[in-house]
Design a protein around this motif. Structure first.
Motif, PDB file in Angstrom:
ATOM      1  N   ALA A 164       0.833  -1.203   0.000  1.00  0.00           N
ATOM      2  CA  ALA A 164       0.000   0.000   0.000  1.00  0.00           C
ATOM      3  C   ALA A 164       0.868   1.253   0.000  1.00  0.00           C
ATOM      4  CB  ALA A 164      -0.929  -0.011   1.212  1.00  0.00           C
ATOM      5  N   TYR A 165       1.936   1.239   0.785  1.00  0.00           N
ATOM      6  CA  TYR A 165       2.840   2.386   0.807  1.00  0.00           C
ATOM      7  C   TYR A 165       3.544   2.572  -0.533  1.00  0.00           C
ATOM      8  CZ  TYR A 165       2.471   3.423   5.788  1.00  0.00           C
ATOM      9  OH  TYR A 165       2.018   3.815   7.018  1.00  0.00           O
ATOM     10  N   GLU A 166       3.940   1.462  -1.152  1.00  0.00           N
ATOM     11  CA  GLU A 166       4.603   1.558  -2.458  1.00  0.00           C
ATOM     12  C   GLU A 166       3.638   2.088  -3.516  1.00  0.00           C
ATOM     13  OE1 GLU A 166       6.428  -2.148  -3.381  1.00  0.00           O
ATOM     14  OE2 GLU A 166       7.756  -2.104  -1.644  1.00  0.00           O
ATOM     15  N   LEU A 167       2.371   1.721  -3.402  1.00  0.00           N
ATOM     16  CA  LEU A 167       1.363   2.254  -4.319  1.00  0.00           C
ATOM     17  C   LEU A 167       1.226   3.764  -4.141  1.00  0.00           C
ATOM     18  CD1 LEU A 167      -0.984   2.095  -6.326  1.00  0.00           C
ATOM     19  CD2 LEU A 167      -2.466   1.419  -4.420  1.00  0.00           C
ATOM     20  N   VAL A 168       1.165   4.213  -2.904  1.00  0.00           N
ATOM     21  CA  VAL A 168       1.059   5.657  -2.641  1.00  0.00           C
ATOM     22  C   VAL A 168       2.270   6.388  -3.205  1.00  0.00           C
ATOM     23  CG1 VAL A 168       1.037   7.404  -0.827  1.00  0.00           C
ATOM     24  CG2 VAL A 168      -0.414   5.388  -0.618  1.00  0.00           C
ATOM     25  N   GLU A 169       3.442   5.809  -3.054  1.00  0.00           N
ATOM     26  CA  GLU A 169       4.656   6.442  -3.576  1.00  0.00           C
ATOM     27  C   GLU A 169       4.605   6.548  -5.100  1.00  0.00           C
ATOM     28  OE1 GLU A 169       9.540   5.997  -3.340  1.00  0.00           O
ATOM     29  OE2 GLU A 169       8.246   4.607  -2.259  1.00  0.00           O
ATOM     30  N   ALA A 170       4.119   5.498  -5.759  1.00  0.00           N
ATOM     31  CA  ALA A 170       4.003   5.536  -7.218  1.00  0.00           C
ATOM     32  C   ALA A 170       3.034   6.621  -7.660  1.00  0.00           C
ATOM     33  CB  ALA A 170       3.551   4.175  -7.744  1.00  0.00           C
ATOM     34  N   ILE A 171       1.945   6.790  -6.899  1.00  0.00           N
ATOM     35  CA  ILE A 171       0.976   7.841  -7.217  1.00  0.00           C
ATOM     36  C   ILE A 171       1.619   9.208  -7.069  1.00  0.00           C
ATOM     37  CG2 ILE A 171      -1.176   8.926  -6.458  1.00  0.00           C
ATOM     38  CD1 ILE A 171      -2.157   6.115  -5.685  1.00  0.00           C
ATOM     39  N   GLU A 172       2.328   9.410  -5.981  1.00  0.00           N
ATOM     40  CA  GLU A 172       2.953  10.708  -5.730  1.00  0.00           C
ATOM     41  C   GLU A 172       4.076  11.000  -6.718  1.00  0.00           C
ATOM     42  OE1 GLU A 172       2.023  11.001  -0.938  1.00  0.00           O
ATOM     43  OE2 GLU A 172       4.031  10.451  -1.600  1.00  0.00           O
ATOM     44  N   ASP A 173       4.757   9.945  -7.186  1.00  0.00           N
ATOM     45  CA  ASP A 173       5.825  10.133  -8.182  1.00  0.00           C
ATOM     46  C   ASP A 173       5.262  10.406  -9.576  1.00  0.00           C
ATOM     47  OD1 ASP A 173       7.833   9.815  -6.365  1.00  0.00           O
ATOM     48  OD2 ASP A 173       8.193   7.700  -6.804  1.00  0.00           O
ATOM     49  N   ASP A 175       4.537   8.124 -11.712  1.00  0.00           N
ATOM     50  CA  ASP A 175       5.131   7.145 -12.616  1.00  0.00           C
ATOM     51  C   ASP A 175       4.058   6.148 -13.038  1.00  0.00           C
ATOM     52  OD1 ASP A 175       6.460   4.909 -13.734  1.00  0.00           O
ATOM     53  OD2 ASP A 175       8.297   5.400 -12.651  1.00  0.00           O
ATOM     54  N   ARG A 176       3.615   6.212 -14.285  1.00  0.00           N
ATOM     55  CA  ARG A 176       2.505   5.378 -14.736  1.00  0.00           C
ATOM     56  C   ARG A 176       2.867   3.890 -14.767  1.00  0.00           C
ATOM     57  NH1 ARG A 176      -2.256   7.444 -14.449  1.00  0.00           N
ATOM     58  NH2 ARG A 176      -2.973   6.134 -16.182  1.00  0.00           N
ATOM     59  N   ASP A 177       4.078   3.569 -15.202  1.00  0.00           N
ATOM     60  CA  ASP A 177       4.491   2.170 -15.232  1.00  0.00           C
ATOM     61  C   ASP A 177       4.555   1.604 -13.818  1.00  0.00           C
ATOM     62  OD1 ASP A 177       4.659   2.202 -17.983  1.00  0.00           O
ATOM     63  OD2 ASP A 177       6.796   2.700 -17.996  1.00  0.00           O
ATOM     64  N   GLU A 178       5.118   2.392 -12.916  1.00  0.00           N
ATOM     65  CA  GLU A 178       5.225   1.953 -11.527  1.00  0.00           C
ATOM     66  C   GLU A 178       3.842   1.827 -10.894  1.00  0.00           C
ATOM     67  OE1 GLU A 178       7.805   0.667  -8.457  1.00  0.00           O
ATOM     68  OE2 GLU A 178       8.182   1.174 -10.558  1.00  0.00           O
ATOM     69  N   LEU A 179       2.950   2.743 -11.251  1.00  0.00           N
ATOM     70  CA  LEU A 179       1.589   2.701 -10.722  1.00  0.00           C
ATOM     71  C   LEU A 179       0.895   1.408 -11.130  1.00  0.00           C
ATOM     72  CD1 LEU A 179      -0.891   3.940  -9.353  1.00  0.00           C
ATOM     73  CD2 LEU A 179      -1.355   5.181 -11.485  1.00  0.00           C
ATOM     74  N   ARG A 180       1.027   1.036 -12.402  1.00  0.00           N
ATOM     75  CA  ARG A 180       0.397  -0.200 -12.877  1.00  0.00           C
ATOM     76  C   ARG A 180       0.951  -1.413 -12.130  1.00  0.00           C
ATOM     77  NH1 ARG A 180       1.716   0.216 -17.773  1.00  0.00           N
ATOM     78  NH2 ARG A 180       3.537  -1.149 -17.748  1.00  0.00           N
ATOM     79  N   LEU A 183      -0.261  -1.399  -8.392  1.00  0.00           N
ATOM     80  CA  LEU A 183      -1.665  -1.799  -8.310  1.00  0.00           C
ATOM     81  C   LEU A 183      -1.785  -3.319  -8.403  1.00  0.00           C
ATOM     82  CD1 LEU A 183      -3.414   0.927 -10.499  1.00  0.00           C
ATOM     83  CD2 LEU A 183      -3.823   0.510  -8.067  1.00  0.00           C
ATOM     84  N   GLY A 184      -0.972  -3.910  -9.267  1.00  0.00           N
ATOM     85  CA  GLY A 184      -0.968  -5.368  -9.373  1.00  0.00           C
ATOM     86  C   GLY A 184      -0.508  -6.029  -8.091  1.00  0.00           C
ATOM     87  N   ASP A 185       0.500  -5.440  -7.438  1.00  0.00           N
ATOM     88  CA  ASP A 185       0.997  -6.010  -6.182  1.00  0.00           C
ATOM     89  C   ASP A 185      -0.063  -5.927  -5.086  1.00  0.00           C
ATOM     90  OD1 ASP A 185       3.396  -6.602  -7.369  1.00  0.00           O
ATOM     91  OD2 ASP A 185       4.435  -4.829  -6.617  1.00  0.00           O
TER      92      ASP A 185
END
Length: 328
Positions: A164-173, A175-180, A183-185
């Motif tokens: 969940a924290y990594e997802l929030v970080e991807a949102i704040e960054d 980064d669309r690839d990281e976000l996808r 979300l899968g994780d």
């Protein structure tokens, strides 16, 4: 299936026929085929399938379609169409690159009069169909992987928090690839826990039960979408949501359901939100120390529509960048 050479003698009347490559999705229940697919199958001179265990075969045979188990070469397939015949090939789930590549080579050679070639999708994936793949993969991993087969809800809990924290970080960054990926994780955690829950001796449930529960909740909490209520503003939607949620939960306190294990700023802001929404005249507790100061800041941020956790993370990231800049 015996190969014969297609007749290309000048002056000879030649009908090269038609090849239909019928593709199906394994994510759709067998037998649910499109009308053009059924028409092609019923009017074909011959129907072939290389996979004798193909899930469609019992349903095709039940419908009166004769299907021969055969894996012809490209040359054999072209020969089978000679004289204007139509041959339907029911493709396997992985397709048949050997056959399609062979047909492409024959067509490119210019030496053979090629039948008409049609790719006919017989069934399509619906939105969300790949979730079925995830459920199947998770089921196999749970059974066959020495690590995954031993996991419990408690043992996996920390990973749900981390993801969940990594997802929030991807949102704040941004980064669309990281976000996808993140979300899968997070989705994996849901499916993993649901798979474990299937094995429980007391009140087992599956991922379908999880999905059914949230679907029921969403429909009930959106009467302006699925019912007779109306809502034209976000504020009205929130009122509907809070009203239906209160009726569902029947809580004795506005603090019920607030997880105390969440980060401190988020916890303080959530409590302040509950108090403000309920209109309770609860003053902030007074006391000495940084904790009470942070509590007051979190409550103020919440009242102003600011997420204090996100605000502090943004400031901390700026601080990190400044540190790196000094470090060179």
């Amino acid at each position: 299936m015996n190969a014969t050479t297609a007749d290309t003698t000048p002056g000879t009347t030649h009908h090269p026929g038609r090849i239909v490559l019928l593709t199906t999705s394994h994510r759709v229940a067998p037998g649910l085929l499109s009308w053009p697919a059924w028409q092609a199958l019923r009017t074909a001179d011959r129907v072939l399938c290389a996979d004798g265990a193909h899930p469609q075969l019992p349903y095709l045979r039940e419908a009166g379609i004769r299907v021969d188990e055969a894996a012809p070469t490209a040359e054999e397939l072209v020969a089978a169409c000679a004289g204007g015949r139509t041959v339907v090939v029911v493709a396997t789930g992985e397709g048949d690159p050997r056959l399609t590549d062979g047909l492409a080579r024959l067509a490119g050679s210019g030496r053979v009069s090629m039948p008409d070639l049609e790719l006919l999708p017989a069934s399509y994936d619906l939105p969300g169909a790949r979730l079925l793949d995830l459920v199947q993969v998770m089921d196999r991993i749970r059974v066959e992987c020495p690590w995954s087969s031993q996991r419990t809800h408690k043992g996996l809990a920390k990973y749900a928090i981390e993801e969940a924290y990594e997802l929030v970080e991807a949102i704040e960054d941004g980064d669309r690839d990281e976000l996808r990926e993140e979300l899968g994780d997070v989705l994996l955690q849901v499916v993993f826990h649901a798979r474990i829950a299937e094995e429980a001796l007391d009140a087992p449930f599956s991922v379908d039960d999880v999905a059914a529960t949230i679907v029921t909740k969403l429909i009930h909490r959106h009467p302006h979408v699925f019912g007779d209520e109306t809502a034209t503003t976000p504020e009205e939607v929130r009122e509907h949501w809070l009203r239906t949620k209160a009726a569902e939960k029947q809580r004795a306190s506005v603090t019920d359901g607030v997880p105390l294990g969440q980060p401190g700023l988020a916890l303080a802001a959530k409590l302040a939100s509950r108090v403000r929404t309920a209109g309770l005249p609860v003053p902030l507790p007074s006391g000495e120390g940084i904790g009470y100061e942070l509590l007051a800041l979190a409550a103020r941020a919440e009242s102003e529509g600011t997420d204090p956790e996100a605000a502090l993370r943004a400031a901390a990231r700026a601080y990190r960048d400044a540190i790196r800049q000094v470090e060179g």
